[in-house]
Every structure is written in C-alpha cells, then in structure tokens.
Scaffold this active site. Structure first.
Site, PDB file in Angstrom:
ATOM      1  N   SER A  80     -16.760 -49.311 101.154  1.00 47.81           N
ATOM      2  CA  SER A  80     -18.002 -49.303 100.388  1.00 47.81           C
ATOM      3  C   SER A  80     -19.214 -49.299 101.313  1.00 47.81           C
ATOM      4  O   SER A  80     -20.331 -49.071 100.850  1.00 47.81           O
ATOM      5  CB  SER A  80     -18.062 -50.505  99.447  1.00 47.81           C
ATOM      6  OG  SER A  80     -17.784 -51.676 100.151  1.00 47.81           O
ATOM      7  N   HIS A 112     -14.997 -42.873  98.086  1.00 42.13           N
ATOM      8  CA  HIS A 112     -15.402 -44.183  97.570  1.00 42.13           C
ATOM      9  C   HIS A 112     -15.324 -44.185  96.044  1.00 42.13           C
ATOM     10  O   HIS A 112     -16.174 -43.600  95.367  1.00 42.13           O
ATOM     11  CB  HIS A 112     -16.842 -44.483  98.051  1.00 42.13           C
ATOM     12  CG  HIS A 112     -17.350 -45.828  97.682  1.00 42.13           C
ATOM     13  ND1 HIS A 112     -18.693 -46.116  97.602  1.00 42.13           N
ATOM     14  CD2 HIS A 112     -16.710 -46.978  97.368  1.00 42.13           C
ATOM     15  CE1 HIS A 112     -18.847 -47.369  97.249  1.00 42.13           C
ATOM     16  NE2 HIS A 112     -17.659 -47.923  97.101  1.00 42.13           N
ATOM     17  N   GLU A 140     -17.759 -41.152  95.310  1.00 41.35           N
ATOM     18  CA  GLU A 140     -18.768 -40.852  96.321  1.00 41.35           C
ATOM     19  C   GLU A 140     -18.005 -40.343  97.545  1.00 41.35           C
ATOM     20  O   GLU A 140     -17.210 -41.076  98.136  1.00 41.35           O
ATOM     21  CB  GLU A 140     -19.551 -42.145  96.643  1.00 41.35           C
ATOM     22  CG  GLU A 140     -20.727 -41.935  97.554  1.00 41.35           C
ATOM     23  CD  GLU A 140     -21.480 -43.244  97.841  1.00 41.35           C
ATOM     24  OE1 GLU A 140     -20.864 -44.334  97.831  1.00 41.35           O
ATOM     25  OE2 GLU A 140     -22.693 -43.169  98.095  1.00 41.35           O
ATOM     26  N   ASN A 198     -24.270 -47.884  97.280  1.00 44.12           N
ATOM     27  CA  ASN A 198     -24.641 -49.268  97.584  1.00 44.12           C
ATOM     28  C   ASN A 198     -26.026 -49.417  98.195  1.00 44.12           C
ATOM     29  O   ASN A 198     -26.612 -50.489  98.144  1.00 44.12           O
ATOM     30  CB  ASN A 198     -23.573 -49.911  98.474  1.00 44.12           C
ATOM     31  CG  ASN A 198     -22.388 -50.321  97.619  1.00 44.12           C
ATOM     32  OD1 ASN A 198     -22.570 -50.881  96.533  1.00 44.12           O
ATOM     33  ND2 ASN A 198     -21.183 -50.030  98.067  1.00 44.12           N
TER      34      ASN A 198
END
Ligand code: CAA
Length: 296
Positions: free
Chosen positions: A119, A140, A152, A190
């Site tokens: 992540s 991801h 992702e 993130n």
C-alpha cells in the site's frame, strides 16, 4: 498467458486476492509459512463465496469451482515454481518484503511477473533486490477485495510497458477497474486517502467534533460508505500510521505528519477492528458500532 497465479500471504488481502483470481478461473497457489493461517484463509474465502451465493451473484457450481482452483502451500519455493504471476500480499514491512522478493526471484520461472500488493512501500526498491526489476510491478487491491472495484497498478521506475499492459488487461478480466500510477510515496490511493483520515483524527484531537459527528458528516454529507474514523479502524490504525510515516518521510512535507493521537492509540495497542478497539469498540458478533469509552 497468465493462468497460474501464486499469492503470498494468507491474511485479509491475500485471501481476497486468491478469491478473485480463483473465481476468474485461474489456478491459484495460496502460500503462507503458517499452515493454520492457510486454513483460516480458506474458511474466510468459503464464507465470502457463501455471501455471493446468497445474493445470487454466483452459482453453487461456481463456488465449488472457485474452491477447487485454490491449492495451499507453506513452502514459498515450491509455491511459485510454476507461476506466471506472483502477487505478494505479506505483512506491510519493508525488510520482510525485500526478503520474500529475493526468494521468489530465485524460484519463479524467468518470464514470471512479480507483483506486490504493497500500500505504500516503494515498488522500485522492492524490484531492486531481484534480477528482473523490469518485470516487477505494484498491484494494489482494496479491502474487501471481492467487493472493491479498484486495482491501483503501480509502475516501478524500471517496469516494462508490456508488463504494465498485461497487468491492466488482467485486472479488467478479473472484473476490476485498473488505474495506473507512478511509484512515488503512497502512490495515489493512500496519498489522498490518508491525509483525509489524518485530518479527521486531528478534528477529533482538537475537539472540533466527536467520533460519531465526524463520521456522520462524511457519510451523509459526502456519500462515503464509511466515515473516515470507522474506515481507519477497518484498515488498521497501525497501517494508517505506517503509511502516513512513509508519506511524511518520503515527501518531506510536514502536512503528512501523523496526528499524535493516532500515534498514541497505536502505541497503546488500539489498532481498530483487528485488536477489538480503535475509535469504536468491536465486540464479537455484534453488528452495532459503539464509540470507544476514550471518546465518549
Ligand atoms: N467478500 C464478499 N462480499 C462482501 C465482503 C467480502 N469480504 N464484504 C462485504 N461483502 C458484500 C456484501 O455481501 C454486500 O453485498 P450486496 O451489496 O450485494 O448486498 C456488500 O458487500 C455490502 O456489505 P454489507 O451489507 O455487509 O455491509 P456494508 O453495506 O456496510 O458494506 C463495505 C461494507 C463494502 C466494506 C462498505 O462499508 C465500504 O465500501 N466501505 C469502504 C471500504 C473502503 O474504502 N475500502 C478501501 C480501504 S483502503 C484500502 O484497502 C487500501 C489501503 O492501502 C489502505
């Protein structure tokens, strides 16, 4: 063609990733050093397939076929020996991931693509410990993997364009929506999500509003399925803290500094759903969301 997929790590993300690949017809080897973790993962996959069965999104035979497509392995070298793609979903610790990538690079076939579900850890750094950095990529998935549409896809500095295209095509075949990002701290998901969660924690810390008000405002006002504090509990407060630290250190901007309240909660063992308490209390079997005594 990518048919055989090995998934490393049978935790929440690993079992979800194994689930979606097996459901799409891939032969999946789910690998974990702990046999008990593999057993738990298989039970979780079965439970989640049962939810889909109850909703009518899959049939009984599809459930059985998905389960048949999954084998389990505790030996990493054996588990990746016939893989076309390895997806690593081990604990989010850099040294551990680097060690795992050295092992898979030594044991996987030369043309096998090596993906990480990290992540926030640098894909380029992970790739650098292998002899095939151009075949290493970030894939991801979001939690819960069978439900969330996004993958992702993160290009490391050396990732080859055809490898990136193959992973995008594969994600689409899984029924997911891929989106491409370059390898900078936190990527996109993130980099945007964690500052929002951190700001929600700052709002609580500074007494702007209480837990329920903050979550209600974001749920009912912005149509988020979970408020940011509940989402932080769901992701894991320790995971949120470590991603914020990666953003803070990697980008060098004080705006990413984790809220001291988050650091205190993690230091005291309050990690959210997985530890039974975070901003809310999670009692076994209860569907109700109860605010932690600390914030009443
Ligand atoms: N497997 C299969 N199906 C599942 C499931 C699972 N693990 N969990 C939930 N579902 C299904 C349910 O069966 C249900 O299906 P229907 O819509 O067909 O009825 C649906 O998902 C909704 O589930 P529930 O009714 O039980 O609960 P809910 O409506 O509260 O939704 C949720 C649960 C999907 C988790 C929703 O609250 C949500 O979307 N939350 C936000 C999740 C999110 O933001 N995830 C990303 C986190 S960030 C991340 O993962 C990346 C990172 O690096 C930190």
């Amino acid at each position: 063609m990518i048919k055989n997929v090995s998934v490393i790590g049978a935790g929440t993300m690993g079992n979800g990733i194994a689930h979606v690949f097996a459901q799409a017809g891939h032969s999946v080897v789910l690998i974990d050093v702990a046999a008990a973790q593999l057993e738990t993962a298989l039970k979780t996959i079965e439970k989640n397939l049962d939810r889909q069965l109850a909703k009518g999104t899959i049939t009984g035979p599809q459930k059985e076929e998905t389960l048949r497509n999954i084998t389990m392995e505790t030996d990493i070298k054996k588990g990746v020996a016939a893989a076309h793609l390895v997806v690593e979903a081990a604990t989010e610790q850099e040294l551990l991931k680097l060690e795992i990538f050295k092992q898979i690079d030594a044991a996987a076939p030369p043309d096998c693509i090596l993906a990480t579900n990290t992540s926030s850890i640098s894909v380029t750094k992970i790739a650098s410990v292998t002899g095939r950095p151009e075949q290493v990529i970030g894939m991801h998935f979001m939690n819960p993997v069978p439900v969330m549409k996004l993958v992702e896809v993160i290009n490391g500095y050396a990732t080859r364009a055809d490898v990136s295209a193959a992973i995008i095509g594969l994600s689409e075949k899984l029924g997911k929506i891929p989106a491409l990002a370059n390898d900078y701290p936190g990527f996109v998901a993130n980099r945007i999500l964690m500052p929002m969660i951190n700001e929600a924690i700052y709002s609580l810390y500074e007494g702007v509003a209480g837990v329920e008000a903050i979550d209600t405002i974001m749920k009912s006002g912005m149509a988020h399925p979970m408020g940011p504090l509940q989402l932080a509990d769901f992701i894991g407060l320790d995971v949120c803290l470590s991603i914020l630290n990666v953003l803070h250190q990697g980008l060098g901007n004080p705006k990413y500094a984790p809220c001291p309240l988050l650091a205190n909660m993690v230091a005291s063992g309050r990690k959210g759903v997985k530890s039974g308490e975070g901003f809310y209390i999670y009692t076994q079997g209860s569907g109700d969301l109860v605010v932690s005594e600390k914030f009443r």
